[in-house]
Design an enzyme around this catalytic site. Structure first.
Site, PDB file in Angstrom:
ATOM      1  N   LYS A 263       1.028  -1.086  -0.146  1.00  0.00           N
ATOM      2  CA  LYS A 263      -0.189   0.145   0.084  1.00  0.00           C
ATOM      3  C   LYS A 263       0.852   1.296  -0.136  1.00  0.00           C
ATOM      4  CE  LYS A 263      -3.759  -2.291   2.272  1.00  0.00           C
ATOM      5  NZ  LYS A 263      -4.845  -2.238   3.375  1.00  0.00           N
TER       6      LYS A 263
ATOM      7  N   TYR B 212     -12.127  -2.096  -3.510  1.00  0.00           N
ATOM      8  CA  TYR B 212     -12.916  -2.052  -2.425  1.00  0.00           C
ATOM      9  C   TYR B 212     -14.398  -2.037  -2.111  1.00  0.00           C
ATOM     10  CZ  TYR B 212      -8.314  -2.091   0.156  1.00  0.00           C
ATOM     11  OH  TYR B 212      -6.960  -2.531   0.566  1.00  0.00           O
TER      12      TYR B 212
ATOM     13  N   ASN C 277      -1.873   0.269   6.715  1.00  0.00           N
ATOM     14  CA  ASN C 277      -1.433  -1.017   7.431  1.00  0.00           C
ATOM     15  C   ASN C 277      -0.421  -1.790   6.410  1.00  0.00           C
ATOM     16  OD1 ASN C 277      -3.635  -1.690   5.718  1.00  0.00           O
ATOM     17  ND2 ASN C 277      -4.719  -2.808   7.352  1.00  0.00           N
TER      18      ASN C 277
ATOM     19  N   HIS D  62      -2.469  -5.207   1.500  1.00  0.00           N
ATOM     20  CA  HIS D  62      -3.550  -5.965   1.472  1.00  0.00           C
ATOM     21  C   HIS D  62      -3.319  -7.398   0.841  1.00  0.00           C
ATOM     22  CE1 HIS D  62      -7.408  -7.030  -0.289  1.00  0.00           C
ATOM     23  NE2 HIS D  62      -6.898  -7.584  -1.079  1.00  0.00           N
TER      24      HIS D  62
ATOM     25  N   GLU E 179      -9.609 -10.748  -7.671  1.00  0.00           N
ATOM     26  CA  GLU E 179      -8.829  -9.562  -7.515  1.00  0.00           C
ATOM     27  C   GLU E 179      -7.637  -9.717  -8.568  1.00  0.00           C
ATOM     28  OE1 GLU E 179      -7.867  -9.441  -3.182  1.00  0.00           O
ATOM     29  OE2 GLU E 179      -9.784  -8.689  -2.730  1.00  0.00           O
TER      30      GLU E 179
HETATM   31  P1  IDP Z   1      -7.955  -6.759   5.754  1.00  0.00           P
HETATM   32  O1  IDP Z   1      -7.118  -5.707   4.995  1.00  0.00           O
HETATM   33  O2  IDP Z   1      -6.889  -7.483   6.965  1.00  0.00           O
HETATM   34  O3  IDP Z   1      -8.425  -8.074   5.110  1.00  0.00           O
HETATM   35  P2  IDP Z   1     -10.469  -5.589   5.955  1.00  0.00           P
HETATM   36  O4  IDP Z   1     -11.203  -5.601   7.171  1.00  0.00           O
HETATM   37  O5  IDP Z   1     -10.890  -6.201   4.801  1.00  0.00           O
HETATM   38  O6  IDP Z   1      -9.088  -5.819   6.577  1.00  0.00           O
HETATM   39  O7  IDP Z   1     -10.435  -4.089   5.684  1.00  0.00           O
HETATM   40  C1  IDP Z   1     -10.033  -3.535   4.292  1.00  0.00           C
HETATM   41  C2  IDP Z   1      -9.146  -2.453   4.863  1.00  0.00           C
HETATM   42  O8  IDP Z   1      -9.773  -1.319   5.297  1.00  0.00           O
HETATM   43  C3  IDP Z   1      -7.855  -2.657   5.781  1.00  0.00           C
HETATM   44  O9  IDP Z   1      -6.763  -3.376   5.528  1.00  0.00           O
HETATM   45  C4  IDP Z   1      -7.817  -1.197   6.357  1.00  0.00           C
HETATM   46  O10 IDP Z   1      -6.741  -0.678   5.167  1.00  0.00           O
HETATM   47  C5  IDP Z   1      -9.176  -0.555   6.104  1.00  0.00           C
HETATM   48  N1  IDP Z   1      -9.836  -0.602   7.447  1.00  0.00           N
HETATM   49  C6  IDP Z   1     -10.248  -1.655   8.052  1.00  0.00           C
HETATM   50  N2  IDP Z   1     -10.833  -1.043   9.445  1.00  0.00           N
HETATM   51  C7  IDP Z   1     -10.460   0.190   9.380  1.00  0.00           C
HETATM   52  C8  IDP Z   1     -10.803   1.085  10.392  1.00  0.00           C
HETATM   53  O11 IDP Z   1     -11.637   0.818  11.503  1.00  0.00           O
HETATM   54  N3  IDP Z   1     -10.439   2.316  10.237  1.00  0.00           N
HETATM   55  C9  IDP Z   1      -9.827   2.768   8.960  1.00  0.00           C
HETATM   56  N4  IDP Z   1      -9.397   1.902   8.030  1.00  0.00           N
HETATM   57  C10 IDP Z   1      -9.878   0.563   8.050  1.00  0.00           C
END
Ligand code: IDP
Length: 144
Positions: free
Chosen positions: A11, A51, A114, A117, A128
């Site tokens: 990312k 997304y 984070n 992905h 994807e």
């Molecule tokens: P993942 O990436 O671990 O599969 P998901 O729950 O599918 O997690 O969420 C997708 C992405 O959305 C996350 O990687 C993160 O970048 C973002 N995200 C998830 N939860 C939050 C939040 O509470 N605040 C801001 N961004 C979030």
């Protein structure tokens, strides 16, 4: 165990920290092979489409802003149990909860920004992969 493919995205935060190579090392050290890769600065429409499953979530706008804030590095990883293995190497969504030695523990700053992905199922991996790569852009290994 089946050989699978999955999508990984480095990312914009991690590209900005210049740790693409360090993250690639985690894949290769754990037996995952990169069989396609491209760097891309996602448009808003591309990020929203990718997304789309999260479009009703409160963080959707923030997520799209973040994912379009700089280039990303997108790769197809191949290997035994690749979907689950990549998720294990990535660590928990929130780096504060990620295990020691995972990508998110070592390179991510927050639940939003984070670092990586990874597809969460074989079905989503296929969707994807097709979202970002034509079949001709995937290069199965011929030398191991
Ligand atoms: P993942 O990436 O671990 O599969 P998901 O729950 O599918 O997690 O969420 C997708 C992405 O959305 C996350 O990687 C993160 O970048 C973002 N995200 C998830 N939860 C939050 C939040 O509470 N605040 C801001 N961004 C979030």
């Amino acid at each position: 165990m089946a050989i699978e493919r999955t999508i990984s995205i480095v990312k914009p935060d991690a590209v900005g920290k210049n740790v693409i190579g360090k993250i690639y090392d985690r894949f290769e050290s754990n037996g995952l092979k990169i069989v396609a890769a491209k760097m891309k600065h996602l448009s808003r429409a591309e990020a929203e489409g990718f997304y789309a499953v999260h479009k009703e979530r409160p963080f959707f706008g923030e997520l799209v802003e973040f994912m379009t804030s700089g280039p990303v590095m997108i790769q197809v990883l191949e290997g035994e149990n690749a979907v689950a293995k990549n998720r294990e190497i990535m660590g928990a969504t929130n780096p504060a909860n990620a295990d020691v030695g995972t990508i998110r523990k070592d390179f991510a700053d927050s639940v939003g920004e984070n670092a990586v992905h990874g597809s969460d199922s074989a079905e989503n991996a296929a969707i994807e992969i097709a979202y970002f790569f034509a079949a001709t852009e995937i290069c199965p290994r011929t030398r191991g």
